[in-house]
Design an enzyme around this catalytic site. Structure first.
Site, PDB file in Angstrom:
ATOM      1  N   GLN A  32       0.839  -1.176  -0.265  1.00 51.08           N
ATOM      2  CA  GLN A  32      -0.052   0.064   0.081  1.00 51.08           C
ATOM      3  C   GLN A  32       0.886   1.270  -0.057  1.00 51.08           C
ATOM      4  OE1 GLN A  32      -2.029  -0.908   3.764  1.00 51.08           O
ATOM      5  NE2 GLN A  32       0.122  -1.642   4.636  1.00 51.08           N
ATOM      6  N   HIS A  63      -7.170   2.354  20.494  1.00 51.22           N
ATOM      7  CA  HIS A  63      -6.606   1.244  20.887  1.00 51.22           C
ATOM      8  C   HIS A  63      -7.162   0.797  22.268  1.00 51.22           C
ATOM      9  CE1 HIS A  63      -3.582   2.723  17.539  1.00 51.22           C
ATOM     10  NE2 HIS A  63      -4.077   1.720  17.148  1.00 51.22           N
ATOM     11  N   GLU A 107       0.674  -9.225  10.694  1.00 55.11           N
ATOM     12  CA  GLU A 107       0.660  -8.018   9.796  1.00 55.11           C
ATOM     13  C   GLU A 107       1.221  -8.187   8.605  1.00 55.11           C
ATOM     14  OE1 GLU A 107      -0.364  -4.574  10.096  1.00 55.11           O
ATOM     15  OE2 GLU A 107       0.349  -4.759   8.102  1.00 55.11           O
ATOM     16  N   ASP A 157      -7.545  -5.552  13.656  1.00 49.14           N
ATOM     17  CA  ASP A 157      -7.415  -4.140  13.708  1.00 49.14           C
ATOM     18  C   ASP A 157      -6.889  -3.622  12.290  1.00 49.14           C
ATOM     19  OD1 ASP A 157      -4.810  -2.068  15.497  1.00 49.14           O
ATOM     20  OD2 ASP A 157      -6.340  -1.465  13.921  1.00 49.14           O
TER      21      ASP A 157
HETATM   22  N1  SAM Z   1      -4.425   0.798  14.448  1.00 51.24           N
HETATM   23  C1  SAM Z   1      -4.787   1.760  13.530  1.00 51.24           C
HETATM   24  C2  SAM Z   1      -6.153   2.626  13.712  1.00 51.24           C
HETATM   25  O1  SAM Z   1      -6.096   3.325  14.678  1.00 51.24           O
HETATM   26  O2  SAM Z   1      -7.096   2.454  13.135  1.00 51.24           O
HETATM   27  C3  SAM Z   1      -4.951   1.228  12.302  1.00 51.24           C
HETATM   28  C4  SAM Z   1      -5.092   0.055  11.920  1.00 51.24           C
HETATM   29  S1  SAM Z   1      -3.544  -0.795  11.372  1.00 51.24           S
HETATM   30  C5  SAM Z   1      -2.332   0.631  10.713  1.00 51.24           C
HETATM   31  C6  SAM Z   1      -4.162  -1.364   9.783  1.00 51.24           C
HETATM   32  C7  SAM Z   1      -3.221  -2.309   9.433  1.00 51.24           C
HETATM   33  O3  SAM Z   1      -3.981  -3.563   8.773  1.00 51.24           O
HETATM   34  C8  SAM Z   1      -2.251  -2.234   8.510  1.00 51.24           C
HETATM   35  O4  SAM Z   1      -1.078  -2.026   8.910  1.00 51.24           O
HETATM   36  C9  SAM Z   1      -2.380  -3.152   7.344  1.00 51.24           C
HETATM   37  O5  SAM Z   1      -1.020  -3.498   6.574  1.00 51.24           O
HETATM   38  C10 SAM Z   1      -2.837  -4.224   7.797  1.00 51.24           C
HETATM   39  N2  SAM Z   1      -3.473  -5.109   7.071  1.00 51.24           N
HETATM   40  C11 SAM Z   1      -4.547  -4.883   5.978  1.00 51.24           C
HETATM   41  N3  SAM Z   1      -4.989  -6.243   5.295  1.00 51.24           N
HETATM   42  C12 SAM Z   1      -4.291  -7.103   6.076  1.00 51.24           C
HETATM   43  C13 SAM Z   1      -4.459  -8.704   6.029  1.00 51.24           C
HETATM   44  N4  SAM Z   1      -4.945  -9.343   5.026  1.00 51.24           N
HETATM   45  N5  SAM Z   1      -3.539  -9.398   6.783  1.00 51.24           N
HETATM   46  C14 SAM Z   1      -2.860  -8.724   7.765  1.00 51.24           C
HETATM   47  N6  SAM Z   1      -2.746  -7.287   8.075  1.00 51.24           N
HETATM   48  C15 SAM Z   1      -3.554  -6.607   7.090  1.00 51.24           C
END
Ligand code: SAM
Length: 285
Positions: A32, A63, A107, A157
């Site tokens: 991304q 969180h 992740e 998340d």
């Molecule tokens: N914690 C943050 C919040 O306050 O909303 C946002 C969440 S975190 C940054 C979202 C994560 O989901 C990203 O790091 C993204 O790479 C991960 N992600 C998306 N699709 C995924 C998948 N299929 N498997 C594992 N991680 C995934």
């Protein structure tokens, strides 16, 4: 350098701009478009594919509610799975529970972890160095489909239902989560901002109900999410763990010795009372 960074996924009438005082990092990872920049009001901000993920100033709201509602609801969670959450904020809050013996994070994008540690270390606050942390860089969809591990709580998340996260909002993924949960285990998922994403929560709950006896939602007020109210989807076969009796919840929080900036036992119960526009959605914006 200042320019406005358009948050592209929001409804045009809600398109917000973040004043950018300094871009700290930008990379098109193999998953991304990752950017971290400074904003005069919210401090450091992480965006993925143009969507605000978290800000230094108000990340604690999301969180704390993502972690403490299921963990205080469950009461004895030892093994937790976090899908996504690469910034480490959810992991940080999960590890504050002494009952947690192992927190596995799956992740998909290593760059989110690495750049989060480099430019927003206050979010994970050392959580990745905790001996209870197991970090797996992989697709959460595949992990849930293939793992032989069992978890007491699963927290999704993730980013919104597009690109790599699309499959994290499906009935088959939730069925896989059900398989990976211990009896009475709890699944909590990021379910969007109903004010600007009106259909998302309904789809999440319908898909959850194909596998779980109980699926509901709770709300939290995150200043940077337009419309203010964000939802987290909750699912389990044991509804008694969603909102335990007030005295039980208060005792658990006191025993845990946690001081939170947003979560309280009273707010835990109240958060499941949804605004009318969410339960009986009117015309879309
Ligand atoms: N914690 C943050 C919040 O306050 O909303 C946002 C969440 S975190 C940054 C979202 C994560 O989901 C990203 O790091 C993204 O790479 C991960 N992600 C998306 N699709 C995924 C998948 N299929 N498997 C594992 N991680 C995934």
């Amino acid at each position: 350098m200042t320019d406005d960074w358009q948050n592209e996924t929001l409804h045009p009438s809600w398109r917000q701009g973040f004043k950018v005082t300094r871009v700290l990092y930008r990379e098109k990872t193999d998953v991304q478009d990752l950017v971290i920049f400074e904003n005069p009001t919210f401090g450091r901000v992480m965006m993925l594919d143009g969507v605000t993920q978290l800000t230094e100033r108000d990340e604690f709201v999301y969180h704390e509610m993502m972690a403490h509602v299921p963990l205080f609801g469950h009461g004895a969670a030892r093994r937790v799975l976090i899908i996504g959450g690469g910034d480490g904020g959810t992991l940080r809050e999960v590890l504050r529970h002494a009952s947690v013996e192992e927190a596995t994070m799956v992740e998909i994008d290593r760059a989110v972890v690495d750049r989060g540690l480099e430019y927003m270390p206050m979010v994970s606050a050392g959580a990745f160095d905790d001996p209870r942390t197991r970090l797996i860089i992989a697709d959460g969809i595949r992990h849930v489909a293939e793992t032989d591990q069992r978890y007491d709580v699963i927290l999704v998340d993730s980013t919104d239902p597009a690109g790599p996260a699309e499959g994290l909002f499906t009935a088959s993924f939730y069925a896989g989560c059900k398989r990976c949960l211990t009896p009475g285990g709890i699944l909590v998922v990021q379910a969007g901002v109903p004010f600007v994403q009106p259909g998302e929560l309904g789809r999440v709950q319908a898909n959850m109900r194909e596998s779980f006896a109980h699926a509901s939602a709770y709300v939290l007020g995150v200043p940077t999410y337009v419309g203010g109210v964000m939802t987290l989807g909750w699912a389990s076969d044991d509804d008694t763990r969603r909102v335990p009796p007030a005295e039980v919840l208060t005792r658990r929080v006191e025993a845990a010795g946690l001081t939170c900036r947003y979560y309280t036992p009273a707010l835990h119960a109240a958060a499941f009372a949804l605004p009318a526009y969410i339960t009986t959605p009117g015309p879309t914006l």
